[in-house]
Design a protein around this motif. Structure first.
Motif, mmCIF file in Angstrom:
data_model
loop_
_atom_site.group_PDB
_atom_site.id
_atom_site.type_symbol
_atom_site.label_atom_id
_atom_site.label_comp_id
_atom_site.label_asym_id
_atom_site.label_seq_id
_atom_site.Cartn_x
_atom_site.Cartn_y
_atom_site.Cartn_z
ATOM 1 N N PRO A 57 -36.681 -43.194 34.952
ATOM 2 C CA PRO A 57 -35.667 -44.092 34.402
ATOM 3 C C PRO A 57 -35.276 -43.676 32.988
ATOM 4 C CG PRO A 57 -37.335 -45.352 35.560
ATOM 5 C CD PRO A 57 -37.832 -43.931 35.525
ATOM 6 N N LEU A 58 -33.973 -43.648 32.729
ATOM 7 C CA LEU A 58 -33.494 -43.207 31.423
ATOM 8 C C LEU A 58 -33.962 -44.171 30.345
ATOM 9 C CD1 LEU A 58 -29.852 -42.108 32.310
ATOM 10 C CD2 LEU A 58 -31.974 -40.777 32.387
ATOM 11 N N SER A 59 -34.416 -43.597 29.219
ATOM 12 C CA SER A 59 -35.005 -44.385 28.148
ATOM 13 C C SER A 59 -34.036 -44.551 26.985
ATOM 14 C CB SER A 59 -36.284 -43.717 27.643
ATOM 15 O OG SER A 59 -36.777 -44.368 26.494
ATOM 16 N N ALA A 60 -33.944 -45.775 26.487
ATOM 17 C CA ALA A 60 -33.163 -46.055 25.284
ATOM 18 C C ALA A 60 -34.055 -46.142 24.058
ATOM 19 C CB ALA A 60 -32.391 -47.356 25.460
ATOM 20 N N THR A 61 -35.379 -46.004 24.250
ATOM 21 C CA THR A 61 -36.328 -46.146 23.145
ATOM 22 C C THR A 61 -37.053 -44.843 22.819
ATOM 23 O OG1 THR A 61 -38.080 -46.872 24.658
ATOM 24 C CG2 THR A 61 -36.688 -48.584 23.649
ATOM 25 N N ALA A 62 -36.740 -43.768 23.549
ATOM 26 C CA ALA A 62 -37.365 -42.476 23.250
ATOM 27 C C ALA A 62 -36.956 -42.024 21.850
ATOM 28 C CB ALA A 62 -36.944 -41.444 24.289
ATOM 29 N N TRP A 63 -37.779 -41.146 21.254
ATOM 30 C CA TRP A 63 -37.455 -40.641 19.928
ATOM 31 C C TRP A 63 -36.069 -39.999 19.941
ATOM 32 C CZ3 TRP A 63 -36.230 -35.529 19.654
ATOM 33 C CH2 TRP A 63 -36.740 -34.682 20.645
ATOM 34 N N GLY A 64 -35.458 -39.971 18.779
ATOM 35 C CA GLY A 64 -34.171 -39.296 18.676
ATOM 36 C C GLY A 64 -33.058 -40.195 18.180
ATOM 37 N N ALA A 65 -31.973 -39.550 17.774
ATOM 38 C CA ALA A 65 -30.819 -40.266 17.253
ATOM 39 C C ALA A 65 -30.138 -41.076 18.356
ATOM 40 C CB ALA A 65 -29.815 -39.277 16.645
ATOM 41 N N ARG A 66 -29.584 -42.207 17.978
ATOM 42 C CA ARG A 66 -28.898 -43.081 18.929
ATOM 43 C C ARG A 66 -27.760 -42.350 19.623
ATOM 44 N NH1 ARG A 66 -24.404 -45.822 18.338
ATOM 45 N NH2 ARG A 66 -24.376 -45.362 16.103
ATOM 46 N N GLU A 67 -27.134 -41.414 18.903
ATOM 47 C CA GLU A 67 -25.980 -40.703 19.458
ATOM 48 C C GLU A 67 -26.318 -39.860 20.675
ATOM 49 O OE1 GLU A 67 -25.102 -41.822 15.311
ATOM 50 O OE2 GLU A 67 -26.792 -40.817 16.288
ATOM 51 N N VAL A 68 -27.595 -39.484 20.836
ATOM 52 C CA VAL A 68 -27.977 -38.700 22.017
ATOM 53 C C VAL A 68 -27.736 -39.517 23.275
ATOM 54 C CG1 VAL A 68 -29.888 -37.594 23.241
ATOM 55 C CG2 VAL A 68 -29.668 -37.320 20.756
ATOM 56 N N GLY A 69 -28.041 -40.807 23.225
ATOM 57 C CA GLY A 69 -27.870 -41.683 24.372
ATOM 58 C C GLY A 69 -29.156 -41.859 25.155
ATOM 59 N N ARG A 70 -29.105 -42.738 26.153
ATOM 60 C CA ARG A 70 -30.273 -42.938 27.027
ATOM 61 C C ARG A 70 -30.571 -41.620 27.731
ATOM 62 N NH1 ARG A 70 -30.069 -45.971 31.315
ATOM 63 N NH2 ARG A 70 -27.820 -45.731 31.602
ATOM 64 N N ARG A 71 -31.851 -41.240 27.766
ATOM 65 C CA ARG A 71 -32.158 -39.909 28.280
ATOM 66 C C ARG A 71 -33.447 -39.900 29.090
ATOM 67 N NH1 ARG A 71 -35.929 -37.066 25.414
ATOM 68 N NH2 ARG A 71 -36.604 -37.911 23.399
ATOM 69 N N ASP A 72 -33.618 -38.811 29.824
ATOM 70 C CA ASP A 72 -34.759 -38.625 30.714
ATOM 71 C C ASP A 72 -35.825 -37.799 29.994
ATOM 72 O OD1 ASP A 72 -36.517 -38.185 32.774
ATOM 73 O OD2 ASP A 72 -34.998 -37.521 34.210
ATOM 74 N N VAL A 73 -36.914 -38.429 29.606
ATOM 75 C CA VAL A 73 -37.971 -37.712 28.891
ATOM 76 C C VAL A 73 -38.725 -36.767 29.816
ATOM 77 C CG1 VAL A 73 -38.255 -39.539 27.177
ATOM 78 C CG2 VAL A 73 -39.658 -39.552 29.248
ATOM 79 N N ALA A 74 -38.527 -36.890 31.151
ATOM 80 C CA ALA A 74 -39.207 -36.015 32.092
ATOM 81 C C ALA A 74 -38.463 -34.705 32.309
ATOM 82 C CB ALA A 74 -39.402 -36.722 33.437
ATOM 83 N N ASN A 75 -37.238 -34.607 31.813
ATOM 84 C CA ASN A 75 -36.503 -33.356 31.942
ATOM 85 C C ASN A 75 -36.989 -32.357 30.905
ATOM 86 O OD1 ASN A 75 -34.081 -31.554 30.917
ATOM 87 N ND2 ASN A 75 -33.641 -32.076 33.041
ATOM 88 N N GLY A 76 -37.366 -31.153 31.346
ATOM 89 C CA GLY A 76 -37.760 -30.106 30.429
ATOM 90 C C GLY A 76 -39.136 -30.297 29.830
ATOM 91 N N LEU A 77 -39.257 -29.960 28.550
ATOM 92 C CA LEU A 77 -40.544 -29.966 27.840
ATOM 93 C C LEU A 77 -40.376 -30.701 26.524
ATOM 94 C CD1 LEU A 77 -43.483 -28.896 27.341
ATOM 95 C CD2 LEU A 77 -42.409 -26.838 26.377
ATOM 96 N N GLU A 78 -41.189 -31.723 26.309
ATOM 97 C CA GLU A 78 -41.143 -32.418 25.023
ATOM 98 C C GLU A 78 -42.458 -33.137 24.747
ATOM 99 O OE1 GLU A 78 -39.310 -36.507 24.527
ATOM 100 O OE2 GLU A 78 -38.105 -35.777 26.210
ATOM 101 N N ASP A 79 -42.657 -33.458 23.490
ATOM 102 C CA ASP A 79 -43.707 -34.373 23.079
ATOM 103 C C ASP A 79 -43.065 -35.754 23.068
ATOM 104 O OD1 ASP A 79 -45.539 -35.972 21.821
ATOM 105 O OD2 ASP A 79 -45.791 -34.698 20.060
ATOM 106 N N ALA A 80 -43.313 -36.518 24.122
ATOM 107 C CA ALA A 80 -42.639 -37.811 24.275
ATOM 108 C C ALA A 80 -42.988 -38.772 23.150
ATOM 109 C CB ALA A 80 -42.992 -38.426 25.628
ATOM 110 N N THR A 81 -44.138 -38.584 22.508
ATOM 111 C CA THR A 81 -44.531 -39.465 21.406
ATOM 112 C C THR A 81 -43.944 -39.010 20.075
ATOM 113 O OG1 THR A 81 -46.536 -38.207 20.831
ATOM 114 C CG2 THR A 81 -46.721 -39.851 22.592
ATOM 115 N N MET A 82 -43.518 -37.756 20.004
ATOM 116 C CA MET A 82 -43.073 -37.108 18.769
ATOM 117 C C MET A 82 -44.070 -37.338 17.640
ATOM 118 S SD MET A 82 -41.232 -34.897 17.438
ATOM 119 C CE MET A 82 -40.391 -34.511 18.983
ATOM 120 N N LYS A 83 -45.344 -37.184 17.991
ATOM 121 C CA LYS A 83 -46.410 -37.282 16.995
ATOM 122 C C LYS A 83 -47.118 -35.952 16.775
ATOM 123 C CE LYS A 83 -47.457 -42.190 17.760
ATOM 124 N NZ LYS A 83 -48.481 -43.179 18.175
#
Length: 380
Positions: free
Chosen positions: A43-69
């Protein structure tokens, strides 16, 4: 010859790009028109790290540190293993140090059961060699069945090899370049110098095995290098930057061209190259991969709706960089990008902004078919 207009500058973010002339298109469509909607994995997240302008996004796509810690991720070319799973070859560094800490990045390998992700970081690729140092990571499968990974920018074209896609990786050596005929340039904006050439430094290397078995590099300068004596070279500099004077490719601010990616599909060679200041990338094609390059439309830009999900949601990252083509059955199936949500200098660490790698589906079979129909094959 058709033309494709650029989207209105600044339509989705604070950075406006200059108005450009239309980009020539040889085939029926430009590269940018072959990007496909991305399936939603979670489910697309509106609370994931990042600027609001990116929009709701899929944290499971690709490779990321979902916590940004912990990590910023960059690079991200993909190979498929013999077991059917996908390996992403990326670099990472401590997000707390901000984007400017990329020179301290280390090479990592991530794995996924599906092309789009999610990719799971498996750790450093070569931890015992300079602490894992690596950036501008480029993987390929060698003609003898082994795998190779090239690290440039922070390392001068160091090559690591392994019998398997999961390692262990050992350093084979460093790429060498023969500049006796043509000098290697640092950027496309540098002019050829007939004096003593500077020692070669690998920057933004993209490397492939040609159909004839030779190895071919395009580097940041837009120069083509070819080795017929193995992956370490010596590579011969085949001429000046392929960007210089190329009709349809903007010629002002040539130093800002970077991150070229090269591949072979549909019987011809392809390059996409990004102009980081304008945030515009272009698609070039050639029959022999060395000369007679032509511009084949706009490749991508962050203000366009390149990243759109199957439910209609659209993402707009501030930067789309380090593109890499994933080839399957002879055609591009997806493009991976390094993305950042804000201007790089604003990602100072511990501010809920960062970078990751995304994977976007691409209809390369249709593109190759359309080009062949429009302009014919390249012949023998």
């Amino acid at each position: 010859m058709l033309f494709t207009p650029l989207a209105a500058a600044g339509q989705s973010g604070p950075v406006a790009s200059p108005v450009r002339e239309p980009v020539p298109v040889i085939g029926p469509k430009a590269f940018i028109d072959y990007f496909m909607p991305t399936p939603v994995l979670r489910p697309l997240s509106a609370t994931a790290w990042g600027a609001r302008e990116v929009g709701r996004r899929d944290v499971a796509n690709g490779l990321e540190d979902a916590t940004m810690k912990r990590w910023n991720y960059w690079d991200g070319p993909i190979l498929r293993g013999r077991d059917g799973r996908y390996r992403m070859f990326a670099s990472r560094w401590d997000q707390a140090d901000g984007h400017g800490a990329w020179p301290r990045s280390n090479a990592v390998i991530a794995i996924s059961d599906a092309l789009l992700g999610p990719y799971r970081d498996q750790g450093l690729a070569w931890p015992a060699d300079r602490g894992g140092m690596g950036h501008n990571i480029t993987p390929l499968r060698l003609p003898d069945g082994r795998y190779a990974v090239v690290a440039s920018e922070t390392r001068t074209g160091d090559v690591f090899v392994s019998a398997t896609i999961d390692g262990p990786w050992r350093r084979l050596g460093t790429i060498t370049v023969d500049q006796s005929g043509v000098a290697s340039l640092e950027t496309p904006g540098d002019m050829p110098d007939h004096g003593t050439p500077k020692p070669w430094h690998g920057s933004n290397i993209s490397l492939i095995v040609r159909p004839d078995g030779a190895f071919e590099i395009i580097q940041r300068s837009g120069q083509i290098l070819v080795s017929r004596t193995g992956i370490l070279g010596p590579y011969k500099v085949m001429g000046d930057s392929i960007y210089r004077g190329l009709p349809g490719l903007p010629q002002d601010d040539l130093r800002a061209y970077e991150d070229p990616a090269i591949w072979y599909s549909g019987g011809r060679y392809h390059v996409i190259v990004n102009h980081w200041r304008d945030r515009r990338a272009y698609h070039l094609i050639s029959c022999d991969g060395i000369a007679n390059w032509q511009v084949q439309g706009l490749a991508y830009h962050p203000e366009a709706d390149v990243i759109r999900y199957t439910d209609g949601t659209i993402n707009h990252w501030n930067k789309l960089e380090r593109p890499a083509a994933f080839i399957e059955n002879g055609h591009v199936r997806a493009i991976s990008f390094s993305v950042i949500d804000i201007a790089k200098e604003r990602q100072t660490g511990d501010n809920r902004h960062g970078s990751k790698v995304i994977v976007v589906p691409f209809d390369g079979a249709a593109m190759d078919r359309d080009l062949t129909k429009a302009i014919g094959g390249c012949g023998a």
